[in-house]
Design a protein around this motif. Structure first.
Motif, PDB file in Angstrom:
ATOM      1  N   HIS A 120       7.747   3.661  -1.666  1.00 20.22           N
ATOM      2  CA  HIS A 120       8.472   4.356  -2.732  1.00 20.22           C
ATOM      3  C   HIS A 120       9.853   4.839  -2.284  1.00 20.22           C
ATOM      4  CE1 HIS A 120       6.735   7.880  -0.619  1.00 20.22           C
ATOM      5  NE2 HIS A 120       7.803   8.511  -1.070  1.00 20.22           N
ATOM      6  N   TYR A 149       8.077   4.591   3.572  1.00 22.85           N
ATOM      7  CA  TYR A 149       6.994   4.247   2.661  1.00 22.85           C
ATOM      8  C   TYR A 149       7.587   3.408   1.520  1.00 22.85           C
ATOM      9  CZ  TYR A 149       3.962   7.613   5.004  1.00 22.85           C
ATOM     10  OH  TYR A 149       3.202   8.272   5.940  1.00 22.85           O
ATOM     11  N   ASN A 158       0.857  -1.194   0.000  1.00 21.75           N
ATOM     12  CA  ASN A 158       0.000   0.000   0.000  1.00 21.75           C
ATOM     13  C   ASN A 158       0.891   1.242   0.000  1.00 21.75           C
ATOM     14  OD1 ASN A 158      -1.720   2.169   0.674  1.00 21.75           O
ATOM     15  ND2 ASN A 158      -3.101   0.819   1.783  1.00 21.75           N
ATOM     16  N   PRO A 159       0.846   2.061  -1.062  1.00 18.38           N
ATOM     17  CA  PRO A 159       1.764   3.210  -1.150  1.00 18.38           C
ATOM     18  C   PRO A 159       1.509   4.283  -0.092  1.00 18.38           C
ATOM     19  CG  PRO A 159       0.138   3.302  -2.911  1.00 18.38           C
ATOM     20  CD  PRO A 159      -0.048   1.982  -2.240  1.00 18.38           C
ATOM     21  N   SER A 160       0.318   4.257   0.526  1.00 15.58           N
ATOM     22  CA  SER A 160      -0.029   5.310   1.492  1.00 15.58           C
ATOM     23  C   SER A 160       0.260   4.907   2.940  1.00 15.58           C
ATOM     24  CB  SER A 160      -1.508   5.682   1.354  1.00 15.58           C
ATOM     25  OG  SER A 160      -2.325   4.577   1.683  1.00 15.58           O
ATOM     26  N   MET A 161       0.757   3.679   3.151  1.00 11.92           N
ATOM     27  CA  MET A 161       1.057   3.213   4.514  1.00 11.92           C
ATOM     28  C   MET A 161       2.546   2.924   4.658  1.00 11.92           C
ATOM     29  SD  MET A 161      -2.054   0.508   5.216  1.00 11.92           S
ATOM     30  CE  MET A 161      -1.354  -0.049   6.777  1.00 11.92           C
ATOM     31  N   LYS A 162       3.074   3.212   5.842  1.00  8.80           N
ATOM     32  CA  LYS A 162       4.463   2.850   6.109  1.00  8.80           C
ATOM     33  C   LYS A 162       4.597   1.330   6.125  1.00  8.80           C
ATOM     34  CE  LYS A 162       5.877   6.993   8.645  1.00  8.80           C
ATOM     35  NZ  LYS A 162       6.378   7.546   9.923  1.00  8.80           N
TER      36      LYS A 162
END
Length: 695
Positions: free
Chosen positions: A159, A157, A110-114
Motif C-alpha cells: 500500500h 508494504y 500480500n498486504p501484510s508482508m513487505k
C-alpha cells in the motif's frame, strides 16, 4: 519451414475444449481452441468480455477451480501434457517455468508482508539458493523493471507504493525464476496511460532480454500491436482469426475482427463525419449459442443455409498467407474494399451560450500533523492543493474533455461541480449562478436536476433491489418533471427509447442487464431531469470496445438532440479525441494546456501533453509515433515541487528557471493556452507526435 518445425513449441493447445459444471448443467466456455507459441514469441489474445480469453490462461496454469476442467484436447508445455502432470510437479512448474501477471496487482500481493519478503519467497521455493542470494536477485530484478531505489521498494508494504509500481513488482515477481512462459491478463487496464506506456516498453524489453515467450490477454488492440508478434481473435469461446499482427491488422478476414476495429476511435475517426460503428446485438451466452457460426446473428454477411450449418464452421487457411487462419465460410467472397458500414452520425451540434464558467477556482484540503517533528518545525497544518487556479468555460451542446493522470485533480473538480465538496476560493458558475460554495444538500431540486453525472462503474450506481424503470421514474418525480403516474411511465419509455433499449427493460433489475446495458440505464437516469450539464466520469473505461463505441455514439447523439453540455473526464485520449470539441489537460491540480481538439493534437504542445499523446496505444499499422516515456512518479500534492509543477519529470526542462518560477500562461489568438516557460514559437517547431502514413 523445416527448421521451424524442428523446434519444440513452448506451448501448444490442441483442440482444447473447456467446460464449467454448475447446478444448471455444463457450461462450454472454450471450444476447439488451438494455439502454437514458439520460443521467444509473443501472442496476443483479444475479444469481448466473456469470449474465453482468461479461461484459456487459467487452463494453462491449471487453475480451473473445482467446477472447471479441460474436457478434451491437450495443453502441451515444452512437449509435455500439463493435464497429465501430478499436483507436486505442477506446483514446481508454476512460478518457475510458467508465470502469470494478473489485471489487479493488489490481488497478487500480500498486504501484510513487505515486498522484499514476498519476492524472496519465489527463488527460495523454486530453487536451491540462500536467502542472501534470493534477496540480491530480488533487488536486481526490481532494478531490471526500472523501479527507482529498489531497497526502499523491498522495505515497503504494497500500500506504500503506487499502482504502476505495484504492477512492476508483480512483473518482477513473475520473472524472478526466468520462466519460459509469461501469461499477462490485462496487466495495464487499471493504470494511467503514461504508466501503461512504461509497462508496455518494459514487457517488450523483457521479451528481448530474457527470451521469454508471452501470451498477452487484452481488449486493447493498440497494446497488442505494440507488444505482440501474433494475434488470436476470440468470439464466444472460439478462436475466429489467427495470424501475425501485421497480417491480421492489415488483411483482417473475419467480420468480427472487422467489427472490433470499426469500434475503435483511430486517427481519422470523427463523431460527425466518420463515426464509429458498434457491433449490433450481444455476445451469446454459452448455453444459447446459435447453430453454425456463433457470430451469425450479429454479422452483416450472414447467409442462411451456409453460415448456420449443422456441422459448424471450422478454421480455414487463408490462401497465400502463412499461418493466417479464419473461421468463416464466406471470407474469400466478401468485397471488403467496398464495404462501408453505417455508424451513428449527424450534423455538428450548434455551439450555444456559455453554460459553465470557472474563474480562479481553488480546492485545498487541510491536513493536521500533531507529530513532535511538526511541532518543532512549527508546521502543524499542511494543505493538499487538489485544484489550483482552475479557469475554463463550457458552452451549450459542447463536449469539453478533462484529461490527466490519476491524482491530477479531475475528480476533485467534478466533486466541487456536483456540490460534494465546496471550493476553497474562486467561482463556479452554472447558468450565471455561483455554486462553488453551495453543497448539494443546500441546492434546490431544479439546480440539482440541471447538473447530473454518469459514473465510471454502472454496477455500483444502480440499486440491485429495484427495477431500472422505477429508478428512472424516481428521478423524474423527484425533480418535478412529471407527477402524474401515467406521464412518468411515458417519460421512462421515452428515455429507454433515447438510449436504444427495449421498453420491457423497465421491468428488469440491474442483475439482468449486461455492463453496457447498465451504463445505458445510467445515461437515461442522468438525462431524466433534462440537465443543462452532464459530467461523464470515465463512462466507457470499464466497457468492451464494441460497447464503448455504442455508448460514446449514444452520448453524442443524445447531446446533439438535447443540446446538453458534456464534461467528459477520461485518461483515454483516443476516446477523448473522438468525442470532444475542446480538451483541458491537467497535472498536479493545474491546467497545463487547453484548446480545441485539433489544437491539442497538433504542435505547439505542452511537454506533458506531448508525453500523453505519445503514450496512446493506436491499433493502426499506418500510424507512427514519437517515443516518449515519462520517468518518475507524479509528485505528492502535499509537497508539490517549486516552480513548474511538471519540472521533476519534464524532458524539455530549462534548468533553474523551471525549478524556481511558475511558468507564464501563453495564449494564441484562437485561445489555445499553454502554461510553460518555453516560448510558443519554439514549441511550434516540435515534430508531430502522431503521424499517419498517407499511403
Amino acid at each position: 519451414m523445416s527448421s521451424t518445425t524442428a523446434i519444440t513449441p513452448v506451448l501448444e493447445c490442441k483442440n482444447v475444449n473447456i467446460s464449467y459444471y454448475t447446478r444448471s448443467g455444463e457450461v462450454p466456455a472454450v471450444i476447439d481452441f488451438n494455439l502454437t507459441l514458439m520460443p521467444g514469441e509473443s501472442i496476443g489474445i483479444v475479444g469481448e468480455s466473456g469470449c474465453g480469453k482468461s479461461t484459456v490462461a487459467l487452463a494453462i496454469m491449471n487453475y480451473m477451480g473445482k467446477n472447471g476442467r479441460v474436457k478434451s484436447g491437450q495443453i502441451l508445455f515444452n512437449g509435455r501434457d500439463l493435464q497429465k502432470m501430478g499436483d507436486e510437479e505442477l506446483r514446481r512448474i508454476r512460478g518457475s517455468q510458467i508465470s502469470m501477471v494478473y489485471q489487479e496487482p493488489m490481488a497478487s500481493l500480500n498486504p501484510s508482508m513487505k515486498i522484499g519478503e514476498q519476492l524472496i519467497e519465489v527463488p527460495l521455493y523454486h530453487e536451491n539458493v540462500s536467502e542472501a542470494e534470493a534477496a540480491q536477485r530480488a533487488k536486481d530484478m526490481l532494478a531490471a523493471v526500472r523501479l527507482p531505489d529498489p531497497q526502499r521498494i523491498m522495505d515497503s508494504y504494497p500500500h506504500q507504493i503506487s499502482g504502476g509500481q505495484q504492477q512492476r513488482v508483480v512483473i518482477a515477481m513473475a520473472l524472478l525464476s526466468k520462466p519460459a512462459l509469461l501469461l499477462l491478463d490485462e496487466p495495464t487496464t487499471a493504470l494511467d496511460v503514461t504508466v501503461e506506456a512504461g509497462i508496455v516498453q518494459l514487457i517488450k524489453d523483457i521479451s528481448k532480454q530474457f527470451g521469454t515467450s508471452m501470451i498477452y490477454i487484452s481488449h486493447n488492440l493498440g497494446l497488442i500491436l505494440e507488444t505482440c508478434d501474433r494475434i488470436t481473435v476470440m468470439y464466444s469461446g472460439e478462436a475466429v482469426e489467427t495470424g501475425s499482427v501485421q497480417t491480421v491488422f492489415n488483411e483482417m478476414r473475419h467480420p468480427y475482427t472487422r467489427g472490433l476495429f470499426a469500434s475503435i476511435p483511430l486517427p481519422g475517426s470523427n463523431k460527425n463525419s466518420r463515426p464509429l460503428v458498434p457491433i449490433r446485438g450481444q455476445l451469446p451466452l454459452p448455453q444459447n449459442r446459435p447453430q453454425g457460426c456463433y457470430f451469425g446473428p450479429r454479422c452483416d454477411f450472414f447467409q442462411a443455409g451456409r453460415c448456420d450449418s449443422k456441422t459448424g464452421v471450422h478454421m480455414q487457411l487463408v490462401p497465400n498467407e502463412e499461418r493466417h487462419d479464419v473461421r468463416c465460410v464466406r471470407f474469400a467472397e466478401i468485397d471488403w474494399a467496398n464495404h462501408r458500414p453505417v455508424g451513428l452520425s449527424g450534423e455538428q451540434a450548434e455551439i450555444g451560450k456559455v453554460v459553465l464558467e470557472v474563474n480562479h477556482m481553488k480546492k485545498y484540503y487541510t491536513l493536521k500533523d500533531s507529530s513532535m517533528m511538526a511541532l518543532i518545525k512549527g508546521k502543524k497544518v499542511q494543505y493538499v492543493k487538489a485544484n489550483e487556479d482552475i479557469n475554463l468555460i463550457a458552452h451549450e451542446a459542447e463536449t469539453v474533455a478533462i484529461v490527466g493522470e490519476s491524482g491530477c485533480g479531475k475528480s476533485t473538480f467534478a466533486k466541487v461541480l456536483m456540490g460534494l465538496e465546496e471550493a476553497t476560493s474562486g467561482e463556479v458558475k452554472l447558468n450565471s449562478v455561483d455554486i462553488s460554495q453551495l453543497p448539494v444538500e443546500q441546492r434546490k431540486a431544479q439546480m440539482v436536476s440541471l447538473l447530473q453525472m454518469v459514473f465510471q462503474n454502472p454496477f455500483d450506481t444502480l440499486n440491485p433491489s429495484h427495477t431500472v424503470g422505477s429508478q428512472i421514474a424516481r428521478v423524474i418525480k423527484k425533480f418535478g418533471i412529471e407527477q402524474d403516474p401515467d406521464k412518468i411511465n411515458q417519460r421512462v419509455m421515452e428515455l429507454l427509447d433515447l438510449v436504444k433499449l427495449p421498453r420491457d427493460f423497465a421491468r428488469r433489475r440491474p442483475r439482468q442487464l449486461s455492463g453496457g446495458q447498465k451504463q445505458r440505464i445510467g445515461i437515461a437516469r442522468a438525462f431524466a431531469g433534462r440537465p443543462a450539464l452532464v459530467v461523464a466520469d470515465e463512462p466507457v473505461s470499464a466497457l468492451d470496445v464494441s460497447v464503448q463505441a455504442a455508448v460514446t455514439g449514444l452520448l453524442t447523439d443524445i447531446q446533439r438532440n438535447l443540446k446538453t453540455t458534456l464534461l467528459f473526464i477520461s485518461h483515454d485520449l483516443s476516446v477523448v479525441r473522438y468525442v470532444s470539441d475542446r480538451i483541458v489537460v491537467m497535472y498536479l491540480g493545474r491546467i497545463m494546456e487547453q484548446g480545441t481538439t485539433d489544437e491539442i493534437f497538433n504542435p505547439p504542445y505542452h511537454p506533458y501533453t506531448e508525453a500523453l499523446l505519445s503514450a496512446i496505444p493506436i491499433a493502426d499499422t499506418s500510424v507512427k509515433k514519437r517515443h516518449i516515456v515519462l520517468e518518475g512518479e507524479l509528485p505528492s500534492p502535499v509537497n508539490p515541487p517549486s516552480g513548474c509543477p511538471f519540472q521533476t519529470r519534464c524532458p524539455r526542462k530549462v534548468g533553474a528557471l523551471c525549478e524556481t518560477q511558475m511558468p507564464p500562461l501563453q495564449q494564441t489568438e484562437t485561445g489555445h493556452a499553454i502554461l510553460c516557460h518555453i516560448p510558443l514559437s519554439e514549441l511550434s517547431k516540435v515534430e508531430q507526435v502522431i503521424q499517419v502514413d498517407a499511403a
